[in-house]
Design an enzyme around this catalytic site. Structure first.
Site, short mmCIF file in Angstrom:
data_model
loop_
_atom_site.label_atom_id
_atom_site.label_comp_id
_atom_site.label_asym_id
_atom_site.label_seq_id
_atom_site.Cartn_x
_atom_site.Cartn_y
_atom_site.Cartn_z
N ARG A 165 -6.61 13.90 -35.98
CA ARG A 165 -6.55 14.04 -37.45
C ARG A 165 -5.38 14.89 -37.92
O ARG A 165 -5.46 15.54 -38.95
CB ARG A 165 -7.86 14.62 -38.00
CG ARG A 165 -9.09 13.73 -37.83
CD ARG A 165 -8.98 12.42 -38.59
NE ARG A 165 -10.23 11.69 -38.60
CZ ARG A 165 -10.63 10.83 -37.65
NH1 ARG A 165 -9.85 10.60 -36.62
NH2 ARG A 165 -11.78 10.20 -37.77
N SER A 239 -15.39 11.32 -43.87
CA SER A 239 -15.76 12.65 -43.35
C SER A 239 -15.06 13.71 -44.17
O SER A 239 -13.84 13.67 -44.34
CB SER A 239 -15.31 12.80 -41.89
OG SER A 239 -15.88 11.81 -41.08
N GLU A 335 -11.08 17.87 -43.68
CA GLU A 335 -10.24 16.73 -43.36
C GLU A 335 -9.59 16.21 -44.64
O GLU A 335 -8.43 15.78 -44.64
CB GLU A 335 -11.08 15.62 -42.71
CG GLU A 335 -10.22 14.46 -42.28
CD GLU A 335 -10.99 13.19 -42.01
OE1 GLU A 335 -11.68 13.13 -40.99
OE2 GLU A 335 -10.87 12.26 -42.83
#
Ligand code: FAD
Ligand code: EPU
Length: 339
Positions: A165, A239, A335
Site C-alpha cells: 500500500r 479499507s 490507508e
C-alpha cells in the site's frame, strides 16, 4: 477549449459521498490538456489536486484550489511475443474495465485485482492489492508529468518504490506528479495465482480443479460482492486502515493473550496482522454512530449511511484507532488519503 467549472460539488466524485465543493475543476483527456492547465497563468499559484475515481479519498473540507480530473483514455498493445504482452493504458481508464478487457483476451496477471474501484492512473499510488496479487507484479513502467515544472518522466518498476500500500507517489512525490499512462507486462500463459486461502476455498466449493483466468475473476468478484459495500449504495472508500505490520516478538506477546489471533508472514522479523480482526475484537464490527459506522460484514471498512460529514467519519476512525491502541498497543495507519 477545455472547460473549467467553478464552485463545483464533489459529492458524486468521491465514493464516500461526502458533500464538499472545489473552487475549480477541469477534466483532462490528454497530456496536452494537462500542459495547457499547468501553463495557464490564472492557475499558476493555485493549489492543484489530481482526482481519479475518488475511491480512496476523504475530502475533509471545501477544496480551495483546482481539481484536475484525469480522464486520459486508451488501451494499446506495445509489443508481444508467444509468452507475454506489453500494454499501454491511459490513466483515466476505469481499472475494472481494463481488468475485464485483459481477462477476455486471456492475458494473465490482473484477474485477482478484479472489481477494485477507480482508475488505472491511481493504481500505482498505493500499489493496489487483493487476493494474493499486487500491482507491482505486473507494472512495467509508467509515465507522467511533474506539476511544478511540466517535465515528463518515465519511472521503471524499481523507481516507483512499491511496497504494501505504498509507493514514491504517496510519499516524496505526493501531489507533485500526474501519472498519465501505465505500461503493463502480462503473461499469455494461463498460470493463475491461487495463493489466497479464501480463493482456494471457493475453487473447492465450486469443484474447479483446473482454474482458468475467467474463473479467478468470477470468484474474486463474488467474494468481494459478498462482503464489501457497493459505494453506489453505501458510501465508503474500502479499507480505511492498512493491516499493521509488527515485529515477531510483539506478535508472540499478543498471541499469548489472544490465542486465536492470525498472522501473515512479511519477512524474517515481521508479520502482518488483520486490522479487521483487531477492530472486531474491540467491538466495533457493525456498530453505527450517527451517520457512519464500521461495516457489518467487513469492520475495516468505514461506511457513510448517507449524510455523514468528514468530521464524523474522522471522529469514528480516531475512536477505532484508540481502541485498537489501548487493547493491543498497535497503531493503525490510515490507508485513505485525506484532502
Ligand atoms: P482516487 O481516490 O481518485 O485518488 C487516490 C489518490 O491517488 C489521491 O491521492 C490522488 O491524488 C491520487 N491520484 C489519482 N490519480 C492520479 C494520477 N493519475 N496521478 C497522480 N496521482 C493520482 N484498494 C486496494 O488496493 N485493494 C482493494 O481491494 C480495494 N478495494 C476497495 C473496495 C472499495 C469498495 C473501495 C471504495 C475502494 C477500494 N480500494 C482498494 C481503494 C481504491 O479503489 C484504490 O486505492 C484505487 O486505486 C483508487 O483509485 P481512484 O482512481 O479512485 O483514486
Ligand atoms: N476478518 C475479521 N472479521 C471480519 C472480516 C475479516 O476478523 O468481519 C479478518 C479475518 O481474519 C479474515 C481477514 O480479516 O481472515 C481477511 O479478510 P479480507 O479478505 O477482507 O482481508 P483484509 O485483510 O481485511 C485486505 C485488503 C483489502 C483486500 C483484501 C483481499 C488491506 C488494508 N485491505 O483486507 O483491500 O481487498 O485484503 O485481499 O490490506 C482496500 O485496500 O481498500 C481493500 C479493500
Amino acid at each position: 477549449m477545455m472547460k473549467i467549472i467553478e464552485n463545483y460539488s464533489l459529492k458524486s466524485l468521491n465514493t464516500f459521498g461526502v458533500d464538499v465543493k472545489t473552487r475549480y475543476i477541469a477534466e483532462i483527456f490528454s497530456d496536452n490538456d494537462l500542459f495547457k492547465l499547468l501553463e495557464d497563468k490564472e492557475f499558476e499559484s493555485v493549489r492543484k489536486f489530481i482526482l481519479g475515481g475518488g475511491s480512496n479519498i476523504l475530502f475533509t473540507k471545501d477544496f480551495e484550489g483546482l481539481v484536475i480530473k484525469n480522464s486520459i483514455p486508451g488501451i494499446n498493445i506495445i509489443d508481444e511475443d508467444d509468452e507475454s504482452i506489453i500494454i499501454e493504458t491511459g490513466a483515466g481508464v476505469n481499472w475494472d474495465d481494463f481488468v475485464s478487457y485483459c481477462v477476455e483476451k486471456k492475458w494473465c496477471g490482473v484477474e485477482n485485482l478484479s472489481l477494485i474501484p477507480g482508475t488505472v492512473g491511481a493504481a500505482p499510488i498505493q500499489n493496489i492489492g487483493a487476493y494474493g496479487q499486487e500491482l507491482k507484479n505486473v507494472l512495467y513502467n509508467l509515465e507522467g508529468i511533474f506539476i511544478e515544472t511540466g517535465e515528463k518522466k518515465i519511472f521503471n518498476n524499481y523507481e516507483c518504490k512499491f511496497s504494501y500500500r505504498e509507493s514514491i507517489f504517496k510519499n516524496e512525490f505526493k501531489n507533485k506528479f500526474v501519472i498519465t499512462r501505465i505500461v503493463f507486462k502480462l503473461s499469455k500463459k494461463p498460470e493463475v495465482n491461487i495463493s489466497y486461502p479464501l480463493v482456494r476455498e471457493e475453487l473447492n466449493n465450486r469443484k474447479i480443479s483446473d482454474p482458468k483466468i475467467r474463473d479467478l475473476r468470477k470468484i474474486v468478484v463474488d467474494i468481494r460482492n459478498s462482503k464489501l459495500p457497493d459505494p453506489k449504495i453505501i458510501g465508503n472508500a474500502g479499507s480505511f486502515f492498512k493491516n499493521p505490520v509488527v515485529r515477531n516478538d510483539k506478535f508472540k506477546m499478543l498471541k499469548e493473550k489472544y490465542p486465536d489471533l492470525n498472522s501473515y508472514p512479511v519477512d524474517d522479523d515481521h508479520v502482518k496482522l488483520s486490522a479487521a480482526a483487531l477492530i472486531e475484537k474491540c467491538g466495533w464490527k457493525g456498530k453505527r454512530i450517527g451517520n457512519c459506522g464500521s461495516y457489518e460484514k467487513q469492520p475495516l471498512v468505514i461506511v457513510n449511511y448517507g449524510e455523514a460529514t468528514a468530521g464524523e467519519i474522522l471522529e469514528l476512525a480516531n475512536n477505532i484507532r484508540s481502541s485498537v491502541e489501548e487493547n493491543f498497543e498497535v497503531t493503525l495507519q490510515q490507508e485513505v488519503n485525506l484532502v
